[in-house]
Write a protein that holds these residues in place. Sequence first.
Motif, mmCIF file in Angstrom:
data_model
loop_
_atom_site.group_PDB
_atom_site.id
_atom_site.type_symbol
_atom_site.label_atom_id
_atom_site.label_comp_id
_atom_site.label_asym_id
_atom_site.label_seq_id
_atom_site.Cartn_x
_atom_site.Cartn_y
_atom_site.Cartn_z
ATOM 1 N N ILE A 45 0.840 -1.208 0.000
ATOM 2 C CA ILE A 45 0.000 0.000 0.000
ATOM 3 C C ILE A 45 0.871 1.252 0.000
ATOM 4 N N VAL A 46 1.871 1.272 0.885
ATOM 5 C CA VAL A 46 2.751 2.442 0.990
ATOM 6 C C VAL A 46 3.507 2.665 -0.317
ATOM 7 N N ASP A 47 4.001 1.595 -0.915
ATOM 8 C CA ASP A 47 4.714 1.718 -2.200
ATOM 9 C C ASP A 47 3.806 2.298 -3.276
ATOM 10 N N LYS A 90 4.433 5.773 -5.366
ATOM 11 C CA LYS A 90 4.562 5.770 -6.820
ATOM 12 C C LYS A 90 3.546 6.686 -7.503
ATOM 13 N N ASN A 91 2.507 7.068 -6.764
ATOM 14 C CA ASN A 91 1.441 7.875 -7.356
ATOM 15 C C ASN A 91 1.318 9.263 -6.727
ATOM 16 N N ILE A 92 2.450 9.778 -6.259
ATOM 17 C CA ILE A 92 2.438 11.134 -5.703
ATOM 18 C C ILE A 92 1.965 12.141 -6.746
ATOM 19 N N TYR A 93 2.326 11.917 -8.000
ATOM 20 C CA TYR A 93 1.938 12.838 -9.068
ATOM 21 C C TYR A 93 0.611 12.425 -9.711
ATOM 22 N N GLY A 94 -0.151 11.641 -8.988
ATOM 23 C CA GLY A 94 -1.471 11.250 -9.467
ATOM 24 C C GLY A 94 -2.533 11.672 -8.478
ATOM 25 N N LYS A 95 -3.692 11.024 -8.587
ATOM 26 C CA LYS A 95 -4.782 11.290 -7.647
ATOM 27 C C LYS A 95 -5.374 9.939 -7.251
ATOM 28 N N VAL A 96 -5.094 9.511 -6.024
ATOM 29 C CA VAL A 96 -5.441 8.173 -5.567
ATOM 30 C C VAL A 96 -6.510 8.237 -4.484
ATOM 31 N N LYS A 128 2.523 14.220 -0.728
ATOM 32 C CA LYS A 128 2.442 15.260 -1.762
ATOM 33 C C LYS A 128 3.036 16.585 -1.263
ATOM 34 N N ILE A 129 2.748 16.916 -0.016
ATOM 35 C CA ILE A 129 3.276 18.170 0.536
ATOM 36 C C ILE A 129 4.789 18.086 0.676
ATOM 37 N N LYS A 130 5.292 16.932 1.066
ATOM 38 C CA LYS A 130 6.743 16.752 1.152
ATOM 39 C C LYS A 130 7.390 16.948 -0.213
ATOM 40 N N GLU A 131 6.750 16.428 -1.251
ATOM 41 C CA GLU A 131 7.263 16.593 -2.611
ATOM 42 C C GLU A 131 7.127 18.054 -3.053
#
Length: 313
Positions: A214-216, A220-226, A262-265
């Motif tokens: 789940i964490v992975d 991998k989808n930080i630049y997506g919307k999950v 996302k905020i970290k990125e």
Amino acid sequence: MECEIGYNTYKISQRGADMKDNFTGFGFERLFHIEKIITLFYMELPKNFLYDGEQHDFWEMVYIDKGEMLCTAGTNRFILKSGEMMFHKPNEFHNLSGNNDVAPNVSIITFQCNSRAMQYFEGKIFRLNSEEKGLLSMLFEEGLSCYRLEDPKNPLLQRMIRLDPIPFGGSQMVKNLLEIFLIKLCRHTDVVSKSMRQSYVIDGVDVPYNVKEIVDFLHKNIYGKVTVRDVARHVGKSESAVKQLFALYRKSGLIKYYNGLKIKEARRLIREGKYNMTQISDLLHFDNPQYFSKCFKAYTHMTPREYKASIVK
């Protein structure tokens, strides 16, 4: 009449003599040959049980009758649950520890077997069905009528004594039952790999493979919307199961953790200075710049622009 009987008897015996070469004898496969039983015992352990570990030049079979345990096999760590069995191959370092939640009951058999077919059991976890559990129970019942531990308080010292007398054919029954059990497991279909149950340490938290999966996926989808539904579909579980699993890692919730990634990125992107705030908001799939700013402040206690101004140049 006597002559007729004698004649018929003669004809039958002649027919038997003619047919004797038509009978065929079949030998037997010898897929498994158990050479020695080293130990056979059942343990009721405390929930905080911890064993430093060992390695030896014979096979070890571990069955969890109740609860679950964290197992180490070589460099792998994984969870073994109630009703499940695994094997340690010869010379593989291994240990067991409790989960500090439920007191486990464990059955262990160690034995010497050099049969090539034993390779099948490497890296696998078996969930026993009712027939296999019954066969395992027979194996232990017969074994415990033949052998006892030298020191019942220290079963992991690997020393066992043969009882005298033992039931007629007892040792052969133990050997045969174990070989039959191994054949049954080779026909088994409810099998998972140890890697699928591997336990991982993430940010200092010991978690099972499903949580790491789940964490992975979130990383991998930080630049997506999950959504939680997306995660559930990816790992093949229900949304409620996903939430329960993730709670083993973070009590705050999956979506809050995801937004935190996302905020970290976003902070990294702001420090690089290649994009403006609207572009960063779009890249990270926030609904709009205002929502991005709101989330950013919730996690960092400052707006994106305030964060940018705080960066030492």
